[in-house]
Write a protein that holds these residues in place. Sequence first.
Motif, PDB file in Angstrom:
ATOM      1  N   THR B   2       0.833  -1.211   0.000  1.00 14.31           N
ATOM      2  CA  THR B   2       0.000   0.000   0.000  1.00 14.31           C
ATOM      3  C   THR B   2       0.869   1.263   0.000  1.00 14.31           C
ATOM      4  N   ASP B   3       0.233   2.356  -0.375  1.00 16.19           N
ATOM      5  CA  ASP B   3       0.937   3.645  -0.365  1.00 16.19           C
ATOM      6  C   ASP B   3       1.441   3.970   1.036  1.00 16.19           C
ATOM      7  N   ALA B   7       5.108   4.851   2.146  1.00 16.45           N
ATOM      8  CA  ALA B   7       5.432   6.151   2.763  1.00 16.45           C
ATOM      9  C   ALA B   7       6.224   5.931   4.050  1.00 16.45           C
ATOM     10  N   ARG B   8       5.844   4.898   4.795  1.00 15.78           N
ATOM     11  CA  ARG B   8       6.573   4.611   6.042  1.00 15.78           C
ATOM     12  C   ARG B   8       8.026   4.236   5.719  1.00 15.78           C
ATOM     13  N   PHE B  18      10.190   5.792  -2.115  1.00 18.98           N
ATOM     14  CA  PHE B  18       9.732   7.106  -2.577  1.00 18.98           C
ATOM     15  C   PHE B  18       9.513   7.099  -4.084  1.00 18.98           C
ATOM     16  N   TRP B  19      10.456   6.487  -4.826  1.00 17.18           N
ATOM     17  CA  TRP B  19      10.318   6.474  -6.286  1.00 17.18           C
ATOM     18  C   TRP B  19       9.097   5.664  -6.713  1.00 17.18           C
ATOM     19  N   GLU B  20       8.783   4.631  -5.952  1.00 20.32           N
ATOM     20  CA  GLU B  20       7.578   3.855  -6.278  1.00 20.32           C
ATOM     21  C   GLU B  20       6.331   4.728  -6.088  1.00 20.32           C
ATOM     22  N   LEU B  21       6.328   5.510  -4.997  1.00 17.81           N
ATOM     23  CA  LEU B  21       5.199   6.426  -4.769  1.00 17.81           C
ATOM     24  C   LEU B  21       5.114   7.452  -5.890  1.00 17.81           C
ATOM     25  N   GLY B  66      -5.306  10.142   7.251  1.00 20.98           N
ATOM     26  CA  GLY B  66      -5.847  10.059   5.894  1.00 20.98           C
ATOM     27  C   GLY B  66      -4.934   9.295   4.958  1.00 20.98           C
ATOM     28  N   LYS B  67      -5.440   9.085   3.747  1.00 27.33           N
ATOM     29  CA  LYS B  67      -4.677   8.336   2.744  1.00 27.33           C
ATOM     30  C   LYS B  67      -3.476   9.164   2.283  1.00 27.33           C
ATOM     31  N   PHE B  68      -2.450   8.441   1.828  1.00 24.25           N
ATOM     32  CA  PHE B  68      -1.265   9.129   1.322  1.00 24.25           C
ATOM     33  C   PHE B  68      -1.637  10.008   0.130  1.00 24.25           C
ATOM     34  N   MET B  69      -2.543   9.475  -0.697  1.00 22.55           N
ATOM     35  CA  MET B  69      -2.963  10.205  -1.900  1.00 22.55           C
ATOM     36  C   MET B  69      -3.556  11.569  -1.525  1.00 22.55           C
TER      37      MET B  69
END
Lengths: 167, 200
Positions: B2-3, B7-8, B18-21, B66-69
Amino acid sequence: MKCREMQAAVGAVLSASAGDAERSRVETHLAGCTRCQDAYAELLRLGELVPRLGAGEVPRGFDQRFAAVFAARRAASRAAARSPWVDTVARVVRPGVAAVVVAVGSMAVLCVLVPEQPVGPGAPDLGRLGATLLAGFVLAAMVQGVRQAVDVRILVSLRGRPEGGLE
Amino acid sequence: MTDENLARQAAEGSPDAFWELYRRHRTAVFNLTLRILRDAGLAEDAAHESFLAAYEHIGRYDEHRGKFMSWLLAIAHHECCRVRRRRRWLVFMGGGDEEGAADMAVSGAVAPQRGLGADESVDLERALARLPEKFRSPILLTKLHGLSVAECGAVLGISATNVKQRVFRGFQLLRLLYGSVEPRAAGRRAASGPAGGFDR
Protein backbone atom coordinates in the motif's frame (compact mmCIF):
# COMPACT_ATOMS: atom_id res chain seq x y z
CA MET A 1 -38.88 21.47 2.36
CA LYS A 2 -37.43 24.32 0.30
CA CYS A 3 -35.55 23.51 -2.89
CA ARG A 4 -32.55 25.52 -1.71
CA GLU A 5 -32.15 23.32 1.34
CA MET A 6 -31.49 20.35 -0.94
CA GLN A 7 -28.27 21.80 -2.33
CA ALA A 8 -25.82 20.15 0.07
CA ALA A 9 -27.62 16.81 -0.21
CA VAL A 10 -27.49 16.97 -4.01
CA GLY A 11 -23.81 17.91 -3.75
CA ALA A 12 -23.30 14.78 -1.65
CA VAL A 13 -25.06 12.64 -4.27
CA LEU A 14 -22.99 14.21 -7.05
CA SER A 15 -19.76 13.58 -5.19
CA ALA A 16 -20.81 9.98 -4.53
CA SER A 17 -20.68 10.42 -0.78
CA ALA A 18 -24.36 10.63 0.10
CA GLY A 19 -25.65 8.41 2.84
CA ASP A 20 -29.04 6.74 2.74
CA ALA A 21 -30.64 9.58 4.67
CA GLU A 22 -29.40 12.26 2.27
CA ARG A 23 -30.38 10.21 -0.75
CA SER A 24 -33.88 9.62 0.55
CA ARG A 25 -34.30 13.33 1.40
CA VAL A 26 -33.43 14.22 -2.18
CA GLU A 27 -35.77 11.60 -3.59
CA THR A 28 -38.62 12.72 -1.37
CA HIS A 29 -38.12 16.30 -2.49
CA LEU A 30 -37.89 15.39 -6.16
CA ALA A 31 -41.10 13.40 -5.99
CA GLY A 32 -42.99 16.64 -5.39
CA CYS A 33 -40.94 19.17 -7.41
CA THR A 34 -40.85 18.88 -11.19
CA ARG A 35 -38.62 21.94 -11.57
CA CYS A 36 -35.89 20.31 -9.50
CA GLN A 37 -36.38 16.96 -11.25
CA ASP A 38 -35.17 18.39 -14.57
CA ALA A 39 -32.23 20.13 -13.00
CA TYR A 40 -31.32 17.00 -11.04
CA ALA A 41 -31.35 14.83 -14.17
CA GLU A 42 -29.00 17.23 -15.91
CA LEU A 43 -26.67 17.48 -12.94
CA LEU A 44 -26.51 13.69 -12.69
CA ARG A 45 -25.68 13.45 -16.38
CA LEU A 46 -22.85 15.96 -15.96
CA GLY A 47 -21.73 14.12 -12.85
CA GLU A 48 -21.36 10.99 -14.96
CA LEU A 49 -19.48 12.81 -17.73
CA VAL A 50 -16.78 14.41 -15.59
CA PRO A 51 -15.15 11.15 -14.40
CA ARG A 52 -14.96 10.03 -18.02
CA LEU A 53 -12.46 12.78 -18.73
CA GLY A 54 -9.34 10.69 -18.98
CA ALA A 55 -6.06 11.23 -17.27
CA GLY A 56 -3.61 13.11 -19.46
CA GLU A 57 -0.22 11.41 -19.56
CA VAL A 58 2.73 13.33 -18.19
CA PRO A 59 4.69 15.15 -20.93
CA ARG A 60 7.71 13.54 -22.52
CA GLY A 61 10.84 14.06 -20.41
CA PHE A 62 8.81 14.72 -17.27
CA ASP A 63 10.61 11.98 -15.29
CA GLN A 64 14.07 12.99 -16.48
CA ARG A 65 13.47 16.62 -15.56
CA PHE A 66 12.18 15.59 -12.15
CA ALA A 67 15.24 13.35 -11.63
CA ALA A 68 17.50 16.33 -12.43
CA VAL A 69 15.64 18.68 -10.06
CA PHE A 70 15.60 15.97 -7.42
CA ALA A 71 19.36 15.38 -7.69
CA ALA A 72 20.08 19.12 -7.49
CA ARG A 73 17.86 19.53 -4.43
CA ARG A 74 19.48 16.51 -2.77
CA ALA A 75 22.95 17.92 -3.36
CA ALA A 76 21.87 21.22 -1.82
CA SER A 77 20.33 19.36 1.09
CA ARG A 78 23.57 17.41 1.65
CA ALA A 79 25.59 20.63 1.63
CA ALA A 80 23.22 22.14 4.18
CA ALA A 81 23.44 19.03 6.35
CA ARG A 82 27.26 19.03 6.69
CA SER A 83 28.87 18.49 10.06
CA PRO A 84 27.67 20.93 12.72
CA TRP A 85 31.29 21.36 13.90
CA VAL A 86 32.25 22.78 10.51
CA ASP A 87 29.42 25.28 10.88
CA THR A 88 30.47 26.14 14.43
CA VAL A 89 34.09 26.78 13.49
CA ALA A 90 33.00 28.80 10.46
CA ARG A 91 30.69 30.89 12.63
CA VAL A 92 33.54 31.72 15.02
CA VAL A 93 36.34 32.24 12.51
CA ARG A 94 34.42 34.14 9.82
CA PRO A 95 33.58 37.23 11.95
CA GLY A 96 37.15 37.28 13.25
CA VAL A 97 38.55 37.36 9.73
CA ALA A 98 36.06 40.06 8.76
CA ALA A 99 37.09 42.12 11.81
CA VAL A 100 40.79 41.83 10.91
CA VAL A 101 40.06 43.03 7.38
CA VAL A 102 38.02 45.99 8.67
CA ALA A 103 40.65 46.92 11.27
CA VAL A 104 43.58 46.70 8.85
CA GLY A 105 41.64 48.77 6.34
CA SER A 106 40.89 51.39 9.00
CA MET A 107 44.56 51.50 9.99
CA ALA A 108 45.59 51.99 6.37
CA VAL A 109 43.13 54.87 5.98
CA LEU A 110 44.38 56.37 9.23
CA CYS A 111 48.01 56.16 8.05
CA VAL A 112 47.12 57.87 4.77
CA LEU A 113 45.19 60.66 6.48
CA VAL A 114 47.82 61.24 9.21
CA PRO A 115 51.16 60.56 7.46
CA GLU A 116 53.38 62.40 9.95
CA GLN A 117 53.04 61.38 13.55
CA PRO A 118 54.00 63.97 16.18
CA VAL A 119 56.99 62.82 18.19
CA GLY A 120 57.55 63.61 21.85
CA PRO A 121 56.71 62.54 25.35
CA GLY A 122 53.08 63.75 25.24
CA ALA A 123 52.30 62.53 21.69
CA PRO A 124 49.77 59.69 21.26
CA ASP A 125 51.23 56.36 20.15
CA LEU A 126 49.07 55.66 17.07
CA GLY A 127 50.68 52.24 16.53
CA ARG A 128 49.72 51.03 19.98
CA LEU A 129 46.25 52.60 19.65
CA GLY A 130 45.72 50.82 16.34
CA ALA A 131 46.90 47.47 17.72
CA THR A 132 44.54 47.82 20.70
CA LEU A 133 41.64 48.67 18.41
CA LEU A 134 42.45 45.69 16.17
CA ALA A 135 42.58 43.31 19.12
CA GLY A 136 39.29 44.71 20.44
CA PHE A 137 37.60 44.27 17.07
CA VAL A 138 38.77 40.69 16.68
CA LEU A 139 37.83 39.77 20.24
CA ALA A 140 34.34 41.29 19.96
CA ALA A 141 33.70 39.62 16.62
CA MET A 142 34.83 36.23 17.86
CA VAL A 143 32.74 36.51 21.03
CA GLN A 144 29.74 37.31 18.83
CA GLY A 145 30.53 34.31 16.65
CA VAL A 146 30.78 32.00 19.67
CA ARG A 147 27.46 33.29 21.00
CA GLN A 148 25.78 32.67 17.64
CA ALA A 149 27.24 29.19 17.38
CA VAL A 150 26.08 28.32 20.90
CA ASP A 151 22.58 29.64 20.15
CA VAL A 152 22.37 27.61 16.96
CA ARG A 153 23.56 24.43 18.67
CA ILE A 154 21.02 24.89 21.46
CA LEU A 155 18.23 25.42 18.92
CA VAL A 156 19.29 22.37 16.94
CA SER A 157 19.37 20.22 20.05
CA LEU A 158 15.88 21.44 21.02
CA ARG A 159 14.21 21.10 17.62
CA GLY A 160 16.27 18.37 16.03
CA ARG A 161 18.17 18.90 12.81
CA PRO A 162 16.18 20.00 9.77
CA GLU A 163 14.73 16.99 8.02
CA GLY A 164 17.08 15.72 5.38
CA GLY A 165 14.46 13.61 3.66
CA LEU A 166 15.84 10.25 2.67
CA GLU A 167 19.48 11.10 3.25
CA MET B 1 2.20 -2.90 -1.09
CA THR B 2 0.00 0.00 0.00
CA ASP B 3 0.94 3.65 -0.36
CA GLU B 4 0.96 4.02 3.39
CA ASN B 5 3.51 1.21 3.81
CA LEU B 6 5.67 2.74 1.10
CA ALA B 7 5.43 6.15 2.76
CA ARG B 8 6.57 4.61 6.04
CA GLN B 9 9.54 2.98 4.31
CA ALA B 10 10.38 6.22 2.53
CA ALA B 11 10.32 8.08 5.84
CA GLU B 12 12.71 5.47 7.22
CA GLY B 13 15.15 6.25 4.41
CA SER B 14 14.27 4.04 1.45
CA PRO B 15 14.65 5.99 -1.81
CA ASP B 16 13.12 3.07 -3.74
CA ALA B 17 9.90 3.41 -1.77
CA PHE B 18 9.73 7.11 -2.58
CA TRP B 19 10.32 6.47 -6.29
CA GLU B 20 7.58 3.85 -6.28
CA LEU B 21 5.20 6.43 -4.77
CA TYR B 22 6.32 8.90 -7.41
CA ARG B 23 5.66 6.38 -10.21
CA ARG B 24 2.21 5.59 -8.84
CA HIS B 25 1.00 9.14 -8.40
CA ARG B 26 2.84 11.36 -10.88
CA THR B 27 0.00 11.19 -13.41
CA ALA B 28 -2.69 12.04 -10.85
CA VAL B 29 -0.65 14.92 -9.44
CA PHE B 30 0.16 16.25 -12.89
CA ASN B 31 -3.49 16.06 -13.94
CA LEU B 32 -4.59 17.98 -10.87
CA THR B 33 -1.99 20.71 -11.34
CA LEU B 34 -2.75 20.87 -15.06
CA ARG B 35 -6.47 21.28 -14.53
CA ILE B 36 -5.98 23.91 -11.84
CA LEU B 37 -3.24 25.91 -13.55
CA ARG B 38 -4.27 25.22 -17.17
CA ASP B 39 -0.71 25.56 -18.40
CA ALA B 40 1.39 22.49 -19.12
CA GLY B 41 4.72 24.10 -18.19
CA LEU B 42 3.49 25.57 -14.93
CA ALA B 43 1.66 22.34 -14.14
CA GLU B 44 4.83 20.29 -14.60
CA ASP B 45 6.83 22.62 -12.35
CA ALA B 46 4.10 22.52 -9.73
CA ALA B 47 3.95 18.72 -9.87
CA HIS B 48 7.73 18.50 -9.47
CA GLU B 49 7.69 20.91 -6.54
CA SER B 50 4.89 18.90 -4.95
CA PHE B 51 6.94 15.70 -5.08
CA LEU B 52 10.01 17.48 -3.76
CA ALA B 53 7.97 18.84 -0.85
CA ALA B 54 6.53 15.38 -0.23
CA TYR B 55 10.07 13.95 -0.23
CA GLU B 56 11.33 16.54 2.22
CA HIS B 57 8.40 16.21 4.60
CA ILE B 58 7.43 12.59 4.23
CA GLY B 59 8.30 12.06 7.89
CA ARG B 60 5.34 14.28 8.77
CA TYR B 61 2.82 12.15 6.93
CA ASP B 62 0.49 10.50 9.44
CA GLU B 63 -1.43 7.57 7.98
CA HIS B 64 -4.01 7.80 10.76
CA ARG B 65 -5.13 11.16 9.44
CA GLY B 66 -5.85 10.06 5.89
CA LYS B 67 -4.68 8.34 2.74
CA PHE B 68 -1.27 9.13 1.32
CA MET B 69 -2.96 10.21 -1.90
CA SER B 70 -4.99 12.87 -0.05
CA TRP B 71 -1.86 14.15 1.65
CA LEU B 72 -0.01 14.34 -1.67
CA LEU B 73 -2.90 16.06 -3.45
CA ALA B 74 -3.12 18.56 -0.60
CA ILE B 75 0.53 19.42 -1.19
CA ALA B 76 -0.11 19.73 -4.93
CA HIS B 77 -3.16 21.92 -4.37
CA HIS B 78 -1.20 24.14 -2.01
CA GLU B 79 1.57 24.45 -4.58
CA CYS B 80 -0.97 25.40 -7.26
CA CYS B 81 -2.40 28.10 -4.98
CA ARG B 82 1.12 29.47 -4.51
CA VAL B 83 1.75 29.51 -8.26
CA ARG B 84 -1.60 31.21 -8.91
CA ARG B 85 -0.86 33.88 -6.30
CA ARG B 86 2.50 34.53 -7.93
CA ARG B 87 0.88 34.68 -11.37
CA ARG B 88 -1.74 37.14 -10.13
CA TRP B 89 1.02 39.30 -8.73
CA LEU B 90 2.82 39.21 -12.10
CA VAL B 91 -0.40 40.20 -13.83
CA PHE B 92 -0.84 43.04 -11.35
CA MET B 93 2.69 44.20 -12.13
CA GLY B 94 1.94 43.98 -15.85
CA GLY B 95 4.26 41.08 -16.49
CA GLY B 96 1.91 38.41 -17.78
CA ASP B 97 -1.49 37.17 -18.62
CA GLU B 98 -3.42 35.57 -15.77
CA GLU B 99 -4.98 32.96 -17.96
CA GLY B 100 -1.61 32.58 -19.62
CA ALA B 101 -3.39 31.81 -22.89
CA ALA B 102 -3.81 28.63 -21.00
CA ASP B 103 -6.42 26.60 -22.67
CA MET B 104 -5.06 23.15 -22.12
CA ALA B 105 -7.41 21.72 -24.71
CA VAL B 106 -5.65 23.91 -27.25
CA SER B 107 -2.12 23.63 -25.87
CA GLY B 108 -1.97 19.94 -26.67
CA ALA B 109 -2.31 18.67 -23.14
CA VAL B 110 -5.92 17.65 -23.58
CA ALA B 111 -6.72 14.49 -21.75
CA PRO B 112 -7.79 11.50 -23.77
CA GLN B 113 -11.44 10.77 -23.20
CA ARG B 114 -12.99 7.55 -21.95
CA GLY B 115 -16.34 7.03 -23.60
CA LEU B 116 -16.74 10.71 -24.45
CA GLY B 117 -16.82 12.11 -27.96
CA ALA B 118 -13.75 14.20 -28.82
CA ASP B 119 -15.82 17.38 -29.14
CA GLU B 120 -17.73 16.64 -25.98
CA SER B 121 -14.50 16.06 -24.10
CA VAL B 122 -12.93 19.32 -25.30
CA ASP B 123 -16.10 21.27 -24.48
CA LEU B 124 -16.29 19.77 -21.03
CA GLU B 125 -12.61 20.54 -20.37
CA ARG B 126 -13.21 24.13 -21.48
CA ALA B 127 -16.26 24.47 -19.29
CA LEU B 128 -14.33 23.04 -16.34
CA ALA B 129 -11.46 25.42 -17.01
CA ARG B 130 -13.87 28.37 -16.80
CA LEU B 131 -15.19 27.37 -13.41
CA PRO B 132 -13.93 29.51 -10.54
CA GLU B 133 -11.19 27.74 -8.63
CA LYS B 134 -13.27 27.36 -5.45
CA PHE B 135 -15.77 25.22 -7.37
CA ARG B 136 -13.38 23.48 -9.73
CA SER B 137 -11.11 21.91 -7.12
CA PRO B 138 -13.88 20.12 -5.16
CA ILE B 139 -15.25 18.68 -8.41
CA LEU B 140 -11.83 17.54 -9.58
CA LEU B 141 -10.89 16.01 -6.25
CA THR B 142 -14.15 14.14 -5.70
CA LYS B 143 -15.05 13.14 -9.24
CA LEU B 144 -11.69 12.64 -10.92
CA HIS B 145 -9.44 11.67 -8.03
CA GLY B 146 -12.05 9.76 -6.07
CA LEU B 147 -11.62 11.51 -2.73
CA SER B 148 -14.47 11.46 -0.24
CA VAL B 149 -15.97 14.79 0.80
CA ALA B 150 -14.15 14.53 4.13
CA GLU B 151 -10.80 13.94 2.41
CA CYS B 152 -11.53 16.70 -0.06
CA GLY B 153 -12.37 19.02 2.84
CA ALA B 154 -9.06 18.16 4.48
CA VAL B 155 -7.20 18.92 1.25
CA LEU B 156 -8.93 22.27 0.75
CA GLY B 157 -9.12 23.21 4.41
CA ILE B 158 -12.93 23.44 4.47
CA SER B 159 -15.72 21.42 6.08
CA ALA B 160 -17.39 18.44 4.44
CA THR B 161 -20.67 20.37 4.24
CA ASN B 162 -18.89 23.17 2.48
CA VAL B 163 -17.44 20.68 0.00
CA LYS B 164 -20.93 19.38 -0.78
CA GLN B 165 -22.21 22.92 -1.32
CA ARG B 166 -19.31 23.75 -3.59
CA VAL B 167 -19.75 20.55 -5.57
CA PHE B 168 -23.40 21.39 -6.06
CA ARG B 169 -22.76 25.00 -7.05
CA GLY B 170 -19.87 23.95 -9.24
CA PHE B 171 -22.07 21.54 -11.15
CA GLN B 172 -24.81 24.15 -11.46
CA LEU B 173 -22.31 26.53 -12.98
CA LEU B 174 -20.77 23.81 -15.10
CA ARG B 175 -24.22 23.10 -16.47
CA LEU B 176 -24.49 26.68 -17.65
CA LEU B 177 -20.95 26.82 -19.02
CA TYR B 178 -21.10 23.46 -20.75
CA GLY B 179 -24.35 24.46 -22.39
CA SER B 180 -22.88 27.72 -23.67
CA VAL B 181 -19.72 26.48 -25.39
CA GLU B 182 -19.95 27.63 -28.97
CA PRO B 183 -20.63 26.49 -31.58
CA ARG B 184 -20.84 22.73 -31.11
CA ALA B 185 -23.06 22.83 -28.08
CA ALA B 186 -25.74 25.03 -29.57
CA GLY B 187 -28.00 22.04 -29.74
CA ARG B 188 -27.23 21.06 -26.16
CA ARG B 189 -27.97 24.55 -24.94
CA ALA B 190 -31.29 24.63 -26.72
CA ALA B 191 -32.14 21.26 -25.26
CA SER B 192 -31.11 22.08 -21.73
CA GLY B 193 -32.74 25.51 -21.46
CA PRO B 194 -31.83 27.96 -18.73
CA ALA B 195 -30.26 26.45 -15.63
CA GLY B 196 -32.65 26.32 -12.72
CA GLY B 197 -33.76 24.07 -9.92
CA PHE B 198 -32.81 23.94 -6.24
CA ASP B 199 -32.96 27.73 -6.12
CA ARG B 200 -36.27 28.51 -4.39
